[in-house]
Design a protein around this motif. Sequence first.
Motif, PDB file in Angstrom:
ATOM      1  N   GLN A  39       0.800  -1.225   0.000  1.00  0.00           N
ATOM      2  CA  GLN A  39       0.000   0.000   0.000  1.00  0.00           C
ATOM      3  C   GLN A  39       0.837   1.282   0.000  1.00  0.00           C
ATOM      4  N   GLY A  40       2.081   1.182   0.403  1.00  0.00           N
ATOM      5  CA  GLY A  40       2.951   2.363   0.380  1.00  0.00           C
ATOM      6  C   GLY A  40       2.539   3.446   1.354  1.00  0.00           C
ATOM      7  N   LEU A  41       2.071   3.044   2.530  1.00  0.00           N
ATOM      8  CA  LEU A  41       1.669   4.025   3.541  1.00  0.00           C
ATOM      9  C   LEU A  41       2.853   4.336   4.461  1.00  0.00           C
ATOM     10  N   PRO A  42       3.363   5.562   4.404  1.00  0.00           N
ATOM     11  CA  PRO A  42       4.425   5.928   5.341  1.00  0.00           C
ATOM     12  C   PRO A  42       3.828   6.105   6.734  1.00  0.00           C
ATOM     13  N   LEU A  43       4.660   6.375   7.701  1.00  0.00           N
ATOM     14  CA  LEU A  43       4.126   6.699   9.021  1.00  0.00           C
ATOM     15  C   LEU A  43       3.197   7.893   8.834  1.00  0.00           C
ATOM     16  N   LEU A  44       2.050   7.843   9.445  1.00  0.00           N
ATOM     17  CA  LEU A  44       0.970   8.813   9.228  1.00  0.00           C
ATOM     18  C   LEU A  44       1.514  10.209   8.935  1.00  0.00           C
ATOM     19  N   ASP A  45       1.221  10.695   7.746  1.00  0.00           N
ATOM     20  CA  ASP A  45       1.778  11.969   7.291  1.00  0.00           C
ATOM     21  C   ASP A  45       0.722  12.948   6.785  1.00  0.00           C
ATOM     22  N   GLU A  46      -0.530  12.703   7.091  1.00  0.00           N
ATOM     23  CA  GLU A  46      -1.594  13.623   6.672  1.00  0.00           C
ATOM     24  C   GLU A  46      -1.624  14.833   7.598  1.00  0.00           C
ATOM     25  N   PRO A  47      -1.704  16.036   7.043  1.00  0.00           N
ATOM     26  CA  PRO A  47      -1.702  17.235   7.881  1.00  0.00           C
ATOM     27  C   PRO A  47      -2.992  17.434   8.666  1.00  0.00           C
ATOM     28  N   GLU A  48      -4.097  16.852   8.197  1.00  0.00           N
ATOM     29  CA  GLU A  48      -5.371  17.006   8.897  1.00  0.00           C
ATOM     30  C   GLU A  48      -5.814  15.675   9.485  1.00  0.00           C
ATOM     31  N   HIS A  49      -6.650  15.759  10.495  1.00  0.00           N
ATOM     32  CA  HIS A  49      -7.192  14.561  11.131  1.00  0.00           C
ATOM     33  C   HIS A  49      -8.024  13.784  10.117  1.00  0.00           C
ATOM     34  N   ALA A  50      -7.977  12.470  10.201  1.00  0.00           N
ATOM     35  CA  ALA A  50      -8.695  11.615   9.259  1.00  0.00           C
ATOM     36  C   ALA A  50     -10.197  11.876   9.242  1.00  0.00           C
ATOM     37  N   SER A  51     -10.761  12.327  10.348  1.00  0.00           N
ATOM     38  CA  SER A  51     -12.206  12.554  10.404  1.00  0.00           C
ATOM     39  C   SER A  51     -12.669  13.669   9.464  1.00  0.00           C
ATOM     40  N   THR A  52     -11.742  14.512   8.999  1.00  0.00           N
ATOM     41  CA  THR A  52     -12.133  15.564   8.051  1.00  0.00           C
ATOM     42  C   THR A  52     -12.363  15.002   6.657  1.00  0.00           C
ATOM     43  N   GLY A  53     -11.719  13.866   6.359  1.00  0.00           N
ATOM     44  CA  GLY A  53     -11.831  13.280   5.028  1.00  0.00           C
ATOM     45  C   GLY A  53     -11.061  14.043   3.968  1.00  0.00           C
ATOM     46  N   ARG A  54     -10.293  15.036   4.368  1.00  0.00           N
ATOM     47  CA  ARG A  54      -9.491  15.823   3.421  1.00  0.00           C
ATOM     48  C   ARG A  54      -8.068  15.246   3.415  1.00  0.00           C
ATOM     49  N   TYR A  55      -7.780  14.512   2.367  1.00  0.00           N
ATOM     50  CA  TYR A  55      -6.508  13.820   2.277  1.00  0.00           C
ATOM     51  C   TYR A  55      -5.581  14.559   1.318  1.00  0.00           C
ATOM     52  N   ALA A  56      -4.405  14.914   1.787  1.00  0.00           N
ATOM     53  CA  ALA A  56      -3.447  15.674   0.991  1.00  0.00           C
ATOM     54  C   ALA A  56      -2.613  14.781   0.073  1.00  0.00           C
ATOM     55  N   HIS A  57      -2.482  13.509   0.400  1.00  0.00           N
ATOM     56  CA  HIS A  57      -1.538  12.646  -0.304  1.00  0.00           C
ATOM     57  C   HIS A  57      -2.244  11.573  -1.138  1.00  0.00           C
ATOM     58  N   ALA A  58      -1.655  11.295  -2.298  1.00  0.00           N
ATOM     59  CA  ALA A  58      -2.221  10.289  -3.202  1.00  0.00           C
ATOM     60  C   ALA A  58      -2.282   8.915  -2.549  1.00  0.00           C
ATOM     61  N   HIS A  59      -1.276   8.554  -1.732  1.00  0.00           N
ATOM     62  CA  HIS A  59      -1.299   7.227  -1.099  1.00  0.00           C
ATOM     63  C   HIS A  59      -2.497   7.098  -0.160  1.00  0.00           C
ATOM     64  N   THR A  60      -2.880   8.182   0.489  1.00  0.00           N
ATOM     65  CA  THR A  60      -4.049   8.133   1.378  1.00  0.00           C
ATOM     66  C   THR A  60      -5.334   8.022   0.572  1.00  0.00           C
ATOM     67  N   ARG A  61      -5.421   8.756  -0.516  1.00  0.00           N
ATOM     68  CA  ARG A  61      -6.626   8.680  -1.357  1.00  0.00           C
ATOM     69  C   ARG A  61      -6.781   7.272  -1.942  1.00  0.00           C
ATOM     70  N   ARG A  62      -5.674   6.658  -2.375  1.00  0.00           N
ATOM     71  CA  ARG A  62      -5.750   5.277  -2.886  1.00  0.00           C
ATOM     72  C   ARG A  62      -6.205   4.318  -1.787  1.00  0.00           C
ATOM     73  N   TRP A  63      -5.659   4.488  -0.583  1.00  0.00           N
ATOM     74  CA  TRP A  63      -6.027   3.642   0.558  1.00  0.00           C
ATOM     75  C   TRP A  63      -7.505   3.836   0.893  1.00  0.00           C
ATOM     76  N   SER A  64      -7.942   5.072   0.886  1.00  0.00           N
ATOM     77  CA  SER A  64      -9.344   5.390   1.165  1.00  0.00           C
ATOM     78  C   SER A  64     -10.278   4.698   0.166  1.00  0.00           C
ATOM     79  N   GLU A  65      -9.946   4.783  -1.107  1.00  0.00           N
ATOM     80  CA  GLU A  65     -10.784   4.164  -2.137  1.00  0.00           C
ATOM     81  C   GLU A  65     -10.813   2.652  -1.993  1.00  0.00           C
ATOM     82  N   ARG A  66      -9.704   2.074  -1.644  1.00  0.00           N
ATOM     83  CA  ARG A  66      -9.631   0.619  -1.505  1.00  0.00           C
ATOM     84  C   ARG A  66     -10.521   0.142  -0.357  1.00  0.00           C
TER      85      ARG A  66
END
Length: 177
Positions: A39-66
Amino acid sequence: MTVGIVIGSTRPGRVGGQIGAWMAGRVGSDGDLIDLAEQGLPLLDEPEHASTGRYAHAHTRRWSERVAGCDALVFVTPEYNSSFPASLKNALDFLYHEWRGKPIGVVAYGGISSGGRAAQSLLPVLVHLGMVPVGTLLVRFRNHLTDGRFVSSDALDADADDLLDTIRRASKPVARR
């Protein structure tokens, strides 16, 4: 109905890939084998909390869709030092809404405790994220190794099928009267 089988270990030489593939085989064509090592997920690197659903990184968006594409999940986790691995915790922390309301099962594996302590540690996290645990299968994996390969048994296959049947039943809407 799509059942995601999430392999929680990323450790080289792990048996989790074999157990995950076995579970995916039990699910059949409705399964989606998801290997966290791929999945290529680094140690949590999103600038916003996951509950916002606003993902800055492509790896997070791919993980979210999966994860969003799965109706239910089975987490395959080893027991490392009386808990589940950091790779699985990290993957869980990346998302929030995608987990909500999904029926889940846990297949934990280990030595003496057969992964029981990993399952005990994981369940409160899953519940906090809004998942609905419906069952756990513990595997003393050394009893199922032949020449370094995981080999199931009729009894273990039956237990896995029971867990998957429970997950499928929990995924169906309840009829209202």
